[in-house]
Design a protein around this motif. Structure first.
Motif, PDB file in Angstrom:
ATOM      1  N   ASN A 141       0.868  -1.181   0.000  1.00  0.00           N
ATOM      2  CA  ASN A 141       0.000   0.000   0.000  1.00  0.00           C
ATOM      3  C   ASN A 141       0.899   1.224   0.000  1.00  0.00           C
ATOM      4  O   ASN A 141       1.728   1.376   0.905  1.00  0.00           O
ATOM      5  N   VAL A 170      -2.867   3.967  -2.022  1.00  0.00           N
ATOM      6  CA  VAL A 170      -3.896   4.201  -1.002  1.00  0.00           C
ATOM      7  C   VAL A 170      -4.221   5.671  -0.824  1.00  0.00           C
ATOM      8  O   VAL A 170      -5.156   6.030  -0.117  1.00  0.00           O
ATOM      9  N   GLY A 171      -3.433   6.541  -1.470  1.00  0.00           N
ATOM     10  CA  GLY A 171      -3.725   7.962  -1.374  1.00  0.00           C
ATOM     11  C   GLY A 171      -2.747   8.783  -2.179  1.00  0.00           C
ATOM     12  O   GLY A 171      -1.676   8.315  -2.545  1.00  0.00           O
ATOM     13  N   THR A 196      -3.877   6.647   6.637  1.00  0.00           N
ATOM     14  CA  THR A 196      -3.802   5.440   5.793  1.00  0.00           C
ATOM     15  C   THR A 196      -2.730   4.443   6.230  1.00  0.00           C
ATOM     16  O   THR A 196      -2.772   3.291   5.846  1.00  0.00           O
TER      17      THR A 196
END
Length: 119
Positions: A3, A29-30, A45
């Motif tokens: 991630n 994830v971002g 996250t």
């Protein structure tokens, strides 16, 4: 599969990295466009890894790196730099960055750095 949080003020660079990471079977994830957002998103996250641009508005990558490492000493952060930023890259490595990749991104180099840092 890791991630990963991508931090870069340029949308094009975030898109480029997202494509490379997804091709390498990683999950984004971002995305953050400055250091302040990077710190907030890391806290929410808890990614396995962060790619962090050095030059950004509001809070640069070095400052964000210091804050994240201060809060989460186990954080794995790879700095992204343009040519000619060796001094800042050195400061980032001394501060706790695990590696660095140079723009424009080479897909193999990016994926190798991630494998090595997560290894």
């Amino acid at each position: 599969m890791a991630n990963i949080l991508i931090v870069d003020d340029a949308k094009f660079m975030r898109m480029t990295l997202t494509n490379i990471l997804q091709n390498g079977s990683h999950k984004v994830v971002g995305e953050a466009e400055n250091g302040r957002q990077a710190v907030e998103m890391y806290e929410s996250t808890h990614p396995d890894l962060v790619t962090m641009d050095i030059t950004m508005p509001e809070m640069n990558g070095i400052e964000a790196l210091k804050r994240i490492i201060g809060l989460f000493p186990e954080a794995k952060i790879i700095m992204c730099s343009a040519m000619g930023q060796q001094k800042m890259v050195l400061e980032a490595i001394e501060t706790g960055a695990k590696d660095f990749i140079v723009k424009p991104f080479d897909e193999n180099r990016v994926l190798e750095a991630i494998s090595r840092v997560l290894g």
